[in-house]
Design a protein around this motif. Structure first.
Motif, PDB file in Angstrom:
ATOM      1  N   GLU A 165       8.608  10.303  -5.195  1.00  0.00           N
ATOM      2  CA  GLU A 165       8.029   8.978  -4.974  1.00  0.00           C
ATOM      3  C   GLU A 165       9.091   7.986  -4.494  1.00  0.00           C
ATOM      4  N   ARG A 166      10.288   8.083  -5.051  1.00  0.00           N
ATOM      5  CA  ARG A 166      11.372   7.190  -4.618  1.00  0.00           C
ATOM      6  C   ARG A 166      11.738   7.443  -3.158  1.00  0.00           C
ATOM      7  N   GLU A 167      11.769   8.724  -2.771  1.00  0.00           N
ATOM      8  CA  GLU A 167      12.104   9.045  -1.386  1.00  0.00           C
ATOM      9  C   GLU A 167      10.994   8.623  -0.425  1.00  0.00           C
ATOM     10  N   LEU A 168       9.739   8.676  -0.898  1.00  0.00           N
ATOM     11  CA  LEU A 168       8.622   8.196  -0.082  1.00  0.00           C
ATOM     12  C   LEU A 168       8.767   6.705   0.223  1.00  0.00           C
ATOM     13  N   ALA A 169       9.185   5.936  -0.790  1.00  0.00           N
ATOM     14  CA  ALA A 169       9.382   4.498  -0.586  1.00  0.00           C
ATOM     15  C   ALA A 169      10.486   4.238   0.433  1.00  0.00           C
ATOM     16  N   LYS A 170      11.543   5.024   0.400  1.00  0.00           N
ATOM     17  CA  LYS A 170      12.624   4.866   1.369  1.00  0.00           C
ATOM     18  C   LYS A 170      12.129   5.185   2.785  1.00  0.00           C
ATOM     19  N   ALA A 171      11.314   6.249   2.899  1.00  0.00           N
ATOM     20  CA  ALA A 171      10.784   6.627   4.218  1.00  0.00           C
ATOM     21  C   ALA A 171       9.914   5.504   4.790  1.00  0.00           C
TER      22      ALA A 171
END
Length: 222
Positions: A165-171
């Protein structure tokens, strides 16, 4: 008197010559034979022998000895996970062919795999178009492990949903709008085969064990 002395010397020299050349052998007078014909017969191309110069001898002394052949160091290999039926067949093959202590089968857990997912797309053309868009945004992607999610793309895989989920926000901050987090592969439990010191002899035995490995590749221990 001098003539007699000269004559005696001439006769002595003539007798010595005749004795050394075997001319008196028929009369029982001949030097002992020193030759060893059997050793001469064993010689191999004696005409090819030559004396080395001092420089050649020094060069031979200074030449380094050939290095011994390199031996491959044993390495740790593992494969798995295996379900109970696969583990039973694998254990039987190991016990019949492999030395005691050269392998272990131990319980292990493979964590779930969460991904930042884009898809499914309705065609390969749509998939290729999305790849081009991501390259334009400078966003990397990878192939899917679970074919049921294709055609699609993974922007990265993670061992927890929170991390994904954290990486999705960065994307999203880089312009990715249609991605989502999905569980690509659930957690699995089973037996892990480990060969802690697989040398060349042990690796050769692994060829006969391929049917029991059930298509699972051997790889370096983690």
């Amino acid at each position: 008197m001098l003539r007699l002395l000269v004559l005696a010397l001439l006769l002595a020299n003539a007798g010595y010559f005749a004795w050394t050349h075997g001319l008196l052998a028929d009369y029982g007078f001949a030097p002992a034979v020193q030759a060893e014909p059997q050793r001469l017969a064993q010689q191999i191309r004696p005409e090819a022998m030559r004396l080395l110069t001092s420089a050649e001898a020094r060069q031979i002394e200074n030449e380094p000895s050939p290095a011994p052949a390199a031996q491959a160091a044993p390495e740790c290999l593992q494969a798995g996970l295996f379900n109970p039926e696969q583990s039973s067949a694998l254990r039987a093959g190991l016990e019949s062919s492999f030395p005691i202590g050269s392998w272990t089968l131990e319980s292990s857990v493979e964590p779930g795999r969460w991904i930042v997912y884009m898809g499914k797309y309705n065609s390969e053309d749509a998939l290729n178009k999305k790849r081009s868009e991501l390259r334009g945004l400078g966003v990397s992607f990878e192939a899917l492990v679970n074919p049921a999610l294709g055609p699609g793309l993974s922007l990265g895989h993670y061992t927890s949903q929170a991390e994904a989920e954290r990486e999705l926000a960065k994307a999203a901050t880089r312009g990715v709008r249609t991605a989502k987090v999905v569980l690509e592969r659930p957690e699995s439990r089973g037996q892990l085969l480990k060969l802690p010191a697989a040398d060349a002899a042990l690796k050769a035995k692994l060829e006969a064990l391929k049917p029991q490995l059930a298509g699972k590749p051997l790889q370096a221990c983690q």
